[in-house]
Motif scaffolding. Structure first.
Motif, mmCIF file in Angstrom:
data_model
loop_
_atom_site.group_PDB
_atom_site.id
_atom_site.type_symbol
_atom_site.label_atom_id
_atom_site.label_comp_id
_atom_site.label_asym_id
_atom_site.label_seq_id
_atom_site.Cartn_x
_atom_site.Cartn_y
_atom_site.Cartn_z
ATOM 1 N N HIS A 128 -3.335 -21.741 -4.376
ATOM 2 C CA HIS A 128 -2.113 -22.487 -4.061
ATOM 3 C C HIS A 128 -2.462 -23.858 -3.473
ATOM 4 O O HIS A 128 -1.642 -24.470 -2.779
ATOM 5 N N GLY A 129 -3.676 -24.306 -3.779
ATOM 6 C CA GLY A 129 -4.119 -25.597 -3.287
ATOM 7 C C GLY A 129 -4.875 -25.472 -1.984
ATOM 8 O O GLY A 129 -4.683 -24.534 -1.218
ATOM 9 N N GLN A 130 -5.749 -26.428 -1.728
ATOM 10 C CA GLN A 130 -6.540 -26.395 -0.504
ATOM 11 C C GLN A 130 -5.724 -26.792 0.720
ATOM 12 O O GLN A 130 -5.862 -26.193 1.781
ATOM 13 N N ARG A 131 -4.828 -27.783 0.566
ATOM 14 C CA ARG A 131 -4.141 -28.324 1.734
ATOM 15 C C ARG A 131 -2.631 -28.166 1.706
ATOM 16 O O ARG A 131 -1.983 -28.296 2.734
ATOM 17 N N HIS A 132 -2.040 -27.939 0.511
ATOM 18 C CA HIS A 132 -0.600 -27.659 0.422
ATOM 19 C C HIS A 132 0.226 -28.809 0.993
ATOM 20 O O HIS A 132 1.158 -28.611 1.758
ATOM 21 N N ARG A 133 -0.102 -30.039 0.600
ATOM 22 C CA ARG A 133 0.628 -31.198 1.091
ATOM 23 C C ARG A 133 1.838 -31.498 0.204
ATOM 24 O O ARG A 133 1.798 -31.311 -1.011
ATOM 25 N N LYS A 134 2.906 -31.981 0.814
ATOM 26 C CA LYS A 134 4.142 -32.216 0.081
ATOM 27 C C LYS A 134 4.028 -33.339 -0.942
ATOM 28 O O LYS A 134 4.836 -33.406 -1.870
ATOM 29 N N HIS A 135 3.053 -34.222 -0.794
ATOM 30 C CA HIS A 135 2.935 -35.358 -1.716
ATOM 31 C C HIS A 135 1.954 -35.080 -2.852
ATOM 32 O O HIS A 135 1.541 -36.009 -3.540
ATOM 33 N N THR A 136 1.607 -33.817 -3.081
ATOM 34 C CA THR A 136 0.628 -33.521 -4.129
ATOM 35 C C THR A 136 1.092 -33.983 -5.505
ATOM 36 O O THR A 136 0.270 -34.309 -6.364
ATOM 37 N N SER A 137 2.404 -34.026 -5.742
ATOM 38 C CA SER A 137 2.886 -34.427 -7.065
ATOM 39 C C SER A 137 2.598 -35.893 -7.362
ATOM 40 O O SER A 137 2.747 -36.325 -8.502
ATOM 41 N N LEU A 138 2.154 -36.639 -6.348
ATOM 42 C CA LEU A 138 1.818 -38.050 -6.542
ATOM 43 C C LEU A 138 0.322 -38.254 -6.752
ATOM 44 O O LEU A 138 -0.134 -39.389 -6.908
ATOM 45 N N PHE A 139 -0.444 -37.166 -6.774
ATOM 46 C CA PHE A 139 -1.897 -37.282 -6.887
ATOM 47 C C PHE A 139 -2.316 -37.881 -8.222
ATOM 48 O O PHE A 139 -1.695 -37.651 -9.257
ATOM 49 N N GLY A 140 -3.445 -38.617 -8.171
ATOM 50 C CA GLY A 140 -4.146 -39.000 -9.382
ATOM 51 C C GLY A 140 -5.156 -37.920 -9.729
ATOM 52 O O GLY A 140 -5.185 -36.845 -9.121
ATOM 53 N N ARG A 150 0.841 -1.203 0.000
ATOM 54 C CA ARG A 150 0.000 0.000 0.000
ATOM 55 C C ARG A 150 0.877 1.254 0.000
ATOM 56 O O ARG A 150 0.600 2.233 -0.696
ATOM 57 N N GLN A 151 1.944 1.238 0.774
ATOM 58 C CA GLN A 151 2.848 2.389 0.847
ATOM 59 C C GLN A 151 3.461 2.709 -0.514
ATOM 60 O O GLN A 151 3.582 3.872 -0.894
ATOM 61 N N TYR A 152 3.812 1.655 -1.271
ATOM 62 C CA TYR A 152 4.441 1.852 -2.577
ATOM 63 C C TYR A 152 3.430 1.863 -3.722
ATOM 64 O O TYR A 152 3.814 1.998 -4.882
ATOM 65 N N GLN A 153 2.156 1.719 -3.378
ATOM 66 C CA GLN A 153 1.066 1.725 -4.371
ATOM 67 C C GLN A 153 1.308 0.692 -5.465
ATOM 68 O O GLN A 153 1.222 0.973 -6.659
ATOM 69 N N VAL A 154 1.586 -0.527 -5.017
ATOM 70 C CA VAL A 154 1.909 -1.638 -5.912
ATOM 71 C C VAL A 154 0.921 -2.776 -5.671
ATOM 72 O O VAL A 154 0.516 -3.032 -4.535
ATOM 73 N N LYS A 155 0.550 -3.444 -6.735
ATOM 74 C CA LYS A 155 -0.336 -4.597 -6.645
ATOM 75 C C LYS A 155 0.462 -5.890 -6.844
ATOM 76 O O LYS A 155 1.360 -5.956 -7.682
ATOM 77 N N ALA A 156 0.104 -6.902 -6.071
ATOM 78 C CA ALA A 156 0.793 -8.189 -6.132
ATOM 79 C C ALA A 156 -0.226 -9.308 -6.293
ATOM 80 O O ALA A 156 -1.440 -9.079 -6.254
ATOM 81 N N THR A 157 0.286 -10.507 -6.469
ATOM 82 C CA THR A 157 -0.558 -11.693 -6.598
ATOM 83 C C THR A 157 -0.265 -12.621 -5.431
ATOM 84 O O THR A 157 0.882 -13.040 -5.243
ATOM 85 N N PHE A 158 -1.298 -12.912 -4.638
ATOM 86 C CA PHE A 158 -1.155 -13.786 -3.482
ATOM 87 C C PHE A 158 -1.677 -15.182 -3.830
ATOM 88 O O PHE A 158 -2.870 -15.347 -4.096
ATOM 89 N N PHE A 159 -0.785 -16.176 -3.846
ATOM 90 C CA PHE A 159 -1.205 -17.563 -4.004
ATOM 91 C C PHE A 159 -1.482 -18.111 -2.610
ATOM 92 O O PHE A 159 -0.560 -18.410 -1.842
ATOM 93 N N CYS A 160 -2.769 -18.217 -2.282
ATOM 94 C CA CYS A 160 -3.191 -18.556 -0.933
ATOM 95 C C CYS A 160 -3.542 -20.035 -0.795
ATOM 96 O O CYS A 160 -4.073 -20.653 -1.721
ATOM 97 N N ILE A 161 -3.268 -20.574 0.376
ATOM 98 C CA ILE A 161 -3.633 -21.948 0.715
ATOM 99 C C ILE A 161 -5.051 -21.933 1.277
ATOM 100 O O ILE A 161 -5.359 -21.169 2.195
ATOM 101 N N GLY A 162 -5.913 -22.802 0.737
ATOM 102 C CA GLY A 162 -7.317 -22.799 1.127
ATOM 103 C C GLY A 162 -7.526 -22.959 2.618
ATOM 104 O O GLY A 162 -8.312 -22.231 3.237
ATOM 105 N N GLU A 163 -6.852 -23.915 3.246
ATOM 106 C CA GLU A 163 -7.034 -24.147 4.672
ATOM 107 C C GLU A 163 -6.646 -22.923 5.494
ATOM 108 O O GLU A 163 -7.295 -22.616 6.504
ATOM 109 N N ARG A 164 -5.595 -22.221 5.095
ATOM 110 C CA ARG A 164 -5.211 -21.014 5.823
ATOM 111 C C ARG A 164 -6.186 -19.876 5.564
ATOM 112 O O ARG A 164 -6.479 -19.067 6.442
ATOM 113 N N ALA A 165 -6.697 -19.823 4.344
ATOM 114 C CA ALA A 165 -7.669 -18.783 4.013
ATOM 115 C C ALA A 165 -8.932 -18.931 4.855
ATOM 116 O O ALA A 165 -9.542 -17.937 5.258
#
Length: 275
Positions: A130-142, A95-110
């Protein structure tokens, strides 16, 4: 809607599997060599899933489109939040620098801190998936696992902000060939980054800053973290030291920080898909 569409590379891999089966039927004695080739092929596919910026498993936004580059734009993306100990200070700096960013949020934290997600959206920042649960094994998902992770993240963030995320970023950018068909079905684009500072592990703000600004140019997608942020010796999150310097450097270089949807409107050029 339920048709699975794979990348050209994965289609080639499927064709090679079919060819191997046909060759095996023709010459059963070749099975050791054919099996070895298939093992190597699967190893290559697994390796590509470990490379966040690879485009062989499907479209992947690693840089902003040419139109954004011509406008001198870059995108600051901030992962793993919201974090009540860090995100408010990050929003204050932006806000101080009047800049917009993109927040990749985790669903559970949101779900736990919806007011922070809502504030980011109300102040003009993009809130992405950024995914609902942000689990480390997501790359193994079907397929079912990816549908839950991405789909529930979409629903959670849309319920909080009133806007469906346009982009998805898996944890550490890790994925497998089954993610892209799910993203297509949900109408979401994969987004990685051009450069990162490793600010979840590196406690030296100067080193994080140097990594982010080395060869910095229009079109870059920069990665920082408000959640899981590394701390300096005095407990200060590294991002809070790096972000002001980074924004000042962007101004000095006459680069404009925008959100991913702003830079890629109406759709990421690198991720347009054939119907």
């Amino acid at each position: 809607m339920n048709t699975l569409v794979f990348s050209p590379f994965i289609k080639l891999c499927l064709a090679l599997h079919l060819l191997a089966v046909l060759l095996l039927c023709w010459q059963p004695a070749w099975w050791p060599g054919l099996l070895g080739l298939l093992v190597l092929l699967h190893g290559l596919i697994a390796l590509l899933g470990l490379l966040p910026r690879s485009t062989l498993l499907g479209p992947n936004l690693t840089r902003l489109p040419p139109s954004a580059i011509r406008r001198g734009e870059v995108a600051i993306t901030i992962d793993d939040g919201p974090d009540p100990a860090v995100t408010p200070a990050v929003l204050d700096i932006l806000r101080q620098y009047q800049v917009k960013a993109t927040f990749f949020c985790i669903g559970e934290r949101a779900v736990h801190y919806p007011e922070l997600v809502r504030q980011a959206a109300q102040e003009g920042h993009a809130v992405e998936n950024h995914g609902q649960r942000h689990r480390k094994h997501t790359s193994l998902f079907g397929l079912a696992g990816w549908r839950r992770e991405v789909g529930e993240g979409q629903a959670t963030l849309q319920a909080i902000t009133g806007r469906a995320p346009q982009f998805f970023r898996p944890i550490a950018g890790l994925r497998n060939p089954l993610l892209e068909p799910v993203l297509q079905q949900l109408g979401v684009f994969l987004a990685s980054w051009t450069r990162r500072g490793y600010d979840t592990r590196v406690r030296d703000p100067a080193l994080v800053y140097a990594r982010l600004t080395r060869q910095l140019a229009a079109g870059d997608i920069l990665l920082l973290h408000d959640g899981n942020a590394a701390r300096m010796a005095d407990g200060t999150p590294v991002i809070l030291q790096v972000l002001p310097r980074l924004l000042e450097e962007l101004s000095r270089r006459q680069l404009q920080a925008v959100t991913l949807p702003q830079a890629c409107s109406p759709a990421p050029a690198a991720a347009k898909r054939a119907s």
